[in-house]
Design a protein around this motif. Structure first.
Motif, PDB file in Angstrom:
ATOM      1  N   VAL A 159       0.840  -1.208   0.000  1.00 24.50           N
ATOM      2  CA  VAL A 159       0.000   0.000   0.000  1.00 24.50           C
ATOM      3  C   VAL A 159       0.868   1.249   0.000  1.00 24.50           C
ATOM      4  CG1 VAL A 159      -1.643   1.350   1.368  1.00 24.50           C
ATOM      5  CG2 VAL A 159      -1.976  -1.124   1.096  1.00 24.50           C
ATOM      6  N   ALA A 160       1.896   1.274   0.844  1.00 22.77           N
ATOM      7  CA  ALA A 160       2.748   2.465   0.942  1.00 22.77           C
ATOM      8  C   ALA A 160       3.454   2.751  -0.377  1.00 22.77           C
ATOM      9  CB  ALA A 160       3.772   2.281   2.067  1.00 22.77           C
ATOM     10  N   ASP A 161       3.924   1.689  -1.066  1.00 18.54           N
ATOM     11  CA  ASP A 161       4.640   1.882  -2.333  1.00 18.54           C
ATOM     12  C   ASP A 161       3.702   2.404  -3.418  1.00 18.54           C
ATOM     13  OD1 ASP A 161       6.912   0.942  -1.098  1.00 18.54           O
ATOM     14  OD2 ASP A 161       6.688  -1.115  -1.860  1.00 18.54           O
ATOM     15  N   VAL A 162       2.488   1.867  -3.481  1.00 14.81           N
ATOM     16  CA  VAL A 162       1.531   2.298  -4.510  1.00 14.81           C
ATOM     17  C   VAL A 162       1.115   3.752  -4.268  1.00 14.81           C
ATOM     18  CG1 VAL A 162      -0.718   1.862  -5.558  1.00 14.81           C
ATOM     19  CG2 VAL A 162       0.711  -0.065  -4.839  1.00 14.81           C
ATOM     20  N   ALA A 163       0.842   4.103  -3.014  1.00 18.82           N
ATOM     21  CA  ALA A 163       0.454   5.482  -2.699  1.00 18.82           C
ATOM     22  C   ALA A 163       1.562   6.443  -3.078  1.00 18.82           C
ATOM     23  CB  ALA A 163       0.120   5.602  -1.210  1.00 18.82           C
ATOM     24  N   ARG A 164       2.808   6.052  -2.802  1.00 19.90           N
ATOM     25  CA  ARG A 164       3.937   6.920  -3.138  1.00 19.90           C
ATOM     26  C   ARG A 164       4.076   7.065  -4.653  1.00 19.90           C
ATOM     27  NH1 ARG A 164       7.574   3.980  -1.200  1.00 19.90           N
ATOM     28  NH2 ARG A 164       7.194   4.614   0.961  1.00 19.90           N
ATOM     29  N   ALA A 165       3.879   5.989  -5.379  1.00 24.68           N
ATOM     30  CA  ALA A 165       4.007   6.038  -6.836  1.00 24.68           C
ATOM     31  C   ALA A 165       2.968   6.946  -7.471  1.00 24.68           C
ATOM     32  CB  ALA A 165       3.887   4.619  -7.414  1.00 24.68           C
ATOM     33  N   PHE A 166       1.772   7.019  -6.881  1.00 23.39           N
ATOM     34  CA  PHE A 166       0.699   7.827  -7.451  1.00 23.39           C
ATOM     35  C   PHE A 166       0.603   9.214  -6.811  1.00 23.39           C
ATOM     36  CE2 PHE A 166      -0.443   3.790  -9.175  1.00 23.39           C
ATOM     37  CZ  PHE A 166      -1.179   4.052 -10.313  1.00 23.39           C
ATOM     38  N   GLY A 167       1.487   9.505  -5.852  1.00 20.87           N
ATOM     39  CA  GLY A 167       1.493  10.825  -5.240  1.00 20.87           C
ATOM     40  C   GLY A 167       0.266  11.124  -4.412  1.00 20.87           C
ATOM     41  N   ILE A 168      -0.288  10.100  -3.734  1.00 19.83           N
ATOM     42  CA  ILE A 168      -1.483  10.285  -2.914  1.00 19.83           C
ATOM     43  C   ILE A 168      -1.223   9.676  -1.534  1.00 19.83           C
ATOM     44  CG2 ILE A 168      -3.086  10.306  -4.865  1.00 19.83           C
ATOM     45  CD1 ILE A 168      -3.704   7.375  -4.329  1.00 19.83           C
ATOM     46  N   THR A 169      -2.137   9.949  -0.600  1.00 19.09           N
ATOM     47  CA  THR A 169      -1.998   9.377   0.730  1.00 19.09           C
ATOM     48  C   THR A 169      -2.507   7.934   0.726  1.00 19.09           C
ATOM     49  OG1 THR A 169      -4.205  10.067   1.463  1.00 19.09           O
ATOM     50  CG2 THR A 169      -2.408  11.663   1.721  1.00 19.09           C
ATOM     51  N   GLU A 170      -2.118   7.194   1.752  1.00 18.73           N
ATOM     52  CA  GLU A 170      -2.588   5.816   1.854  1.00 18.73           C
ATOM     53  C   GLU A 170      -4.099   5.770   2.046  1.00 18.73           C
ATOM     54  OE1 GLU A 170      -0.395   3.333   4.512  1.00 18.73           O
ATOM     55  OE2 GLU A 170       1.541   4.193   3.941  1.00 18.73           O
ATOM     56  N   ASP A 171      -4.663   6.763   2.766  1.00 10.72           N
ATOM     57  CA  ASP A 171      -6.118   6.804   2.957  1.00 10.72           C
ATOM     58  C   ASP A 171      -6.833   7.001   1.625  1.00 10.72           C
ATOM     59  OD1 ASP A 171      -5.935   6.382   5.649  1.00 10.72           O
ATOM     60  OD2 ASP A 171      -6.083   8.500   6.205  1.00 10.72           O
ATOM     61  N   GLU A 172      -6.282   7.882   0.752  1.00 12.81           N
ATOM     62  CA  GLU A 172      -6.894   8.088  -0.569  1.00 12.81           C
ATOM     63  C   GLU A 172      -6.821   6.813  -1.401  1.00 12.81           C
ATOM     64  OE1 GLU A 172      -6.629  12.541  -2.160  1.00 12.81           O
ATOM     65  OE2 GLU A 172      -4.680  11.705  -1.668  1.00 12.81           O
ATOM     66  N   LEU A 173      -5.686   6.117  -1.310  1.00 15.39           N
ATOM     67  CA  LEU A 173      -5.555   4.867  -2.057  1.00 15.39           C
ATOM     68  C   LEU A 173      -6.577   3.846  -1.580  1.00 15.39           C
ATOM     69  CD1 LEU A 173      -4.144   2.974  -4.007  1.00 15.39           C
ATOM     70  CD2 LEU A 173      -2.455   2.493  -2.229  1.00 15.39           C
ATOM     71  N   ILE A 174      -6.757   3.729  -0.266  1.00 15.96           N
ATOM     72  CA  ILE A 174      -7.752   2.798   0.263  1.00 15.96           C
ATOM     73  C   ILE A 174      -9.143   3.175  -0.240  1.00 15.96           C
ATOM     74  CG2 ILE A 174      -8.835   1.917   2.361  1.00 15.96           C
ATOM     75  CD1 ILE A 174      -5.998   0.891   1.850  1.00 15.96           C
ATOM     76  N   GLY A 175      -9.420   4.496  -0.334  1.00 18.13           N
ATOM     77  CA  GLY A 175     -10.700   4.943  -0.879  1.00 18.13           C
ATOM     78  C   GLY A 175     -10.893   4.493  -2.313  1.00 18.13           C
ATOM     79  N   ASP A 176      -9.817   4.574  -3.127  1.00 16.30           N
ATOM     80  CA  ASP A 176      -9.896   4.078  -4.506  1.00 16.30           C
ATOM     81  C   ASP A 176     -10.159   2.577  -4.530  1.00 16.30           C
ATOM     82  OD1 ASP A 176      -9.393   6.606  -5.402  1.00 16.30           O
ATOM     83  OD2 ASP A 176      -7.300   6.245  -5.959  1.00 16.30           O
ATOM     84  N   ASP A 205      -8.719  -6.536  -2.931  1.00 18.65           N
ATOM     85  CA  ASP A 205      -8.833  -6.212  -1.513  1.00 18.65           C
ATOM     86  C   ASP A 205      -7.443  -5.966  -0.933  1.00 18.65           C
ATOM     87  OD1 ASP A 205      -7.621  -8.635  -0.907  1.00 18.65           O
ATOM     88  OD2 ASP A 205      -9.498  -9.665  -0.516  1.00 18.65           O
ATOM     89  N   THR A 206      -7.389  -5.525   0.303  1.00 14.69           N
ATOM     90  CA  THR A 206      -6.125  -5.217   0.956  1.00 14.69           C
ATOM     91  C   THR A 206      -6.226  -5.578   2.431  1.00 14.69           C
ATOM     92  OG1 THR A 206      -4.560  -3.453   1.528  1.00 14.69           O
ATOM     93  CG2 THR A 206      -6.872  -2.831   1.323  1.00 14.69           C
ATOM     94  N   ASP A 207      -5.091  -5.976   2.995  1.00 10.53           N
ATOM     95  CA  ASP A 207      -5.036  -6.218   4.430  1.00 10.53           C
ATOM     96  C   ASP A 207      -4.451  -5.019   5.168  1.00 10.53           C
ATOM     97  OD1 ASP A 207      -2.399  -6.303   3.700  1.00 10.53           O
ATOM     98  OD2 ASP A 207      -2.063  -8.393   4.208  1.00 10.53           O
ATOM     99  N   GLY A 208      -4.341  -3.885   4.467  1.00  8.37           N
ATOM    100  CA  GLY A 208      -3.769  -2.681   5.049  1.00  8.37           C
ATOM    101  C   GLY A 208      -2.296  -2.521   4.753  1.00  8.37           C
ATOM    102  N   ASP A 209      -1.634  -3.635   4.389  1.00  3.62           N
ATOM    103  CA  ASP A 209      -0.213  -3.592   4.056  1.00  3.62           C
ATOM    104  C   ASP A 209       0.024  -3.892   2.586  1.00  3.62           C
ATOM    105  OD1 ASP A 209       2.611  -3.550   4.375  1.00  3.62           O
ATOM    106  OD2 ASP A 209       2.618  -5.743   4.528  1.00  3.62           O
ATOM    107  N   ARG A 210      -0.657  -4.921   2.065  1.00  4.06           N
ATOM    108  CA  ARG A 210      -0.507  -5.302   0.660  1.00  4.06           C
ATOM    109  C   ARG A 210      -1.863  -5.323  -0.043  1.00  4.06           C
ATOM    110  NH1 ARG A 210       4.391  -7.463  -0.912  1.00  4.06           N
ATOM    111  NH2 ARG A 210       5.899  -7.853   0.762  1.00  4.06           N
ATOM    112  N   ILE A 211      -1.806  -5.265  -1.366  1.00  2.94           N
ATOM    113  CA  ILE A 211      -3.024  -5.237  -2.181  1.00  2.94           C
ATOM    114  C   ILE A 211      -3.064  -6.505  -3.018  1.00  2.94           C
ATOM    115  CG2 ILE A 211      -4.327  -3.981  -3.946  1.00  2.94           C
ATOM    116  CD1 ILE A 211      -2.682  -1.474  -3.100  1.00  2.94           C
TER     117      ILE A 211
END
Length: 320
Positions: free
Chosen positions: A27-44, A64-70
Motif C-alpha cells: 500500500v505504501a509503495d503504490v500510494a507513493r508512486a501515485f502521489g497520494i496518501t494511503e487513505d486516498e488509495l484505500i478509498g480508490d 482487496d487489501t489487508d492494510g499492508d498489501r493489495i
C-alpha cells in the motif's frame, strides 16, 4: 469537486494496470508512486470492486487489501482474458477509429507504439465494415499540449534530457532551459516535474505553457529526490499564511485558474472576488501590475496601497 472526480477517475484507470502488473503490491509503495496518501488509495480500492466488464459477480474486480498489501484475485475481469468477444456499435467503432488515427499522428510518439496502434486500427477497420468508411471522413486534432506530453513521456522512457522554451507567468516572459524529466502528473492541469539545469533545482512545468520542446541526446540524470505528496494539490498554502483579496473584471478571471485560492465569488460585472493565502503577499504586486484595469488588490490595505504606488510609478516611467 468535478475536477477532483476527473483526477480520481484517471488515477483509478492507471491503478488497474499498475496493480495487474504488481501482485501483492505494498500500500505504501503504490500510494507513493501515485502521489497520494494511503487513505486516498484505500478509498480508490473501495470503489474498484464495483467496476468491471458487467455487473455480474464474476466480471467485477475482486481487489482487496489487508492494510499492508493489495491483492487482485481475478485480474482477468478487466477484460484481458479470452472471454466473450468485444462488440462495438457503429458509433463506438467510428469514435474509436477517429481517435486512434489522431493519436497515431502525435509528434513524439514512440515508433513501436505508433506501429502497434496502426496494426490495431487496421484490425478494427476490418471488423467495423461500413463504420470504417464513415470514420475516414472525420478527423480531429490535438492542442499542442498533446505533442508536449508525448515528448516528455518519451524522454522519461528513454532517460533523455529536454530543451524547453517555457512561459513563466510570474515574470511574464519566455525562458529557455534544459531539464531532466522526473515524472508526469495531473492536478487540474498536466505537469512535468523535472530537475532544471538552469536553476539547479527541482521545478514543476505546466505542459500548456511549453512553447517549444526538443529531445536532446544527453542522458537525463536528475539527482535523487523524494517525490512530493500531491494529494492536497500542487500548491498548498498554510492556514497561517496572510489572506489577500483580489477583485477582477471579466478580463481578469484567469487569476482564479493560475493561483490556488480559498474562494472565488462572482461579481455583478462578470468579474471575481478572489480570496487566497500566500506566505509573501508582496509578491502579488507584479500580479496587480499585470492586471492593470482588469483587477486590483482590495486587502490587506497596506498591500493594496503599495500596489497602487507601483502602478503610479510604472505609469510615470512610461510617460517619460
Amino acid at each position: 469537486m468535478a475536477q477532483n472526480a476527473i483526477d480520481q477517475t484517471r488515477r483509478m484507470l492507471s491503478l488497474v494496470t499498475y496493480l495487474r502488473e504488481r501482485p501483492g503490491a505494498r500500500v505504501a509503495d503504490v500510494a507513493r508512486a501515485f502521489g497520494i496518501t494511503e487513505d486516498e488509495l484505500i478509498g480508490d480500492l473501495d470503489v474498484l470492486p464495483m467496476c468491471g466488464t458487467s455487473f455480474r459477480g464474476g466480471d467485477l474486480l475482486d481487489i482487496d487489501t489487508d492494510g499492508d498489501r493489495i491483492w487482485w484475485h481475478n485480474p482477468d475481469a478487466s477484460g484481458t482474458s479470452t472471454g466473450e468477444p468485444l462488440r462495438l456499435a457503429a458509433d463506438e467503432a467510428t469514435a474509436l477509429l477517429v481517435a486512434a488515427r489522431a493519436v497515431a499522428t502525435l509528434p513524439g510518439l514512440r515508433e513501436s507504439d505508433r506501429q502497434a496502434l496502426l496494426r490495431a486500427t487496421a484490425k478494427i477497420e476490418a471488423a467495423a465494415g461500413e463504420a470504417a468508411g464513415a470514420s475516414s471522413r472525420l478527423s480531429v486534432s490535438f492542442e499542442s499540449e498533446g505533442g508536449v506530453f508525448a515528448d516528455v513521456d518519451r524522454a522519461i522512457s528513454e532517460r533523455r534530457r529536454l530543451w524547453l522554451r517555457y512561459y513563466s507567468p510570474a515574470r511574464d516572459e519566455l525562458t529557455e532551459r534544459e531539464v531532466d524529466p522526473i515524472r508526469l502528473f495531473a492536478v487540474g492541469h498536466t505537469y512535468m516535474e523535472a530537475w532544471c539545469r538552469l536553476s539547479e533545482a527541482r521545478r514543476t512545468f505546466r505542459l500548456d505553457r511549453v512553447a517549444e520542446i526538443r529531445l536532446l541526446d544527453e542522458t537525463a540524470d536528475p539527482p535523487p529526490v523524494e517525490l512530493r505528496d500531491l494529494s492536497a494539490g500542487l500548491v498548498q498554502p498554510a492556514a497561517e499564511d496572510p489572506e489577500v483579496v483580489i477583485e477582477t473584471g471579466p478580463g481578469g478571471r484567469w487569476v482564479a485558474e493560475y493561483y490556488p485560492h480559498d474562494s472565488a465569488e462572482e461579481l455583478p460585472d462578470g468579474g471575481l472576488r478572489i480570496t487566497l493565502r500566500t506566505p509573501d503577499p508582496a509578491s502579488l504586486r507584479r500580479l496587480a501590475l499585470r492586471l492593470g484595469r482588469d483587477g486590483r488588490i482590495v486587502s490587506p490595505p497596506d498591500l493594496a496601497e503599495r500596489a497602487r504606488e507601483a502602478a503610479r510609478a510604472a505609469l510615470a516611467a512610461y510617460g517619460e
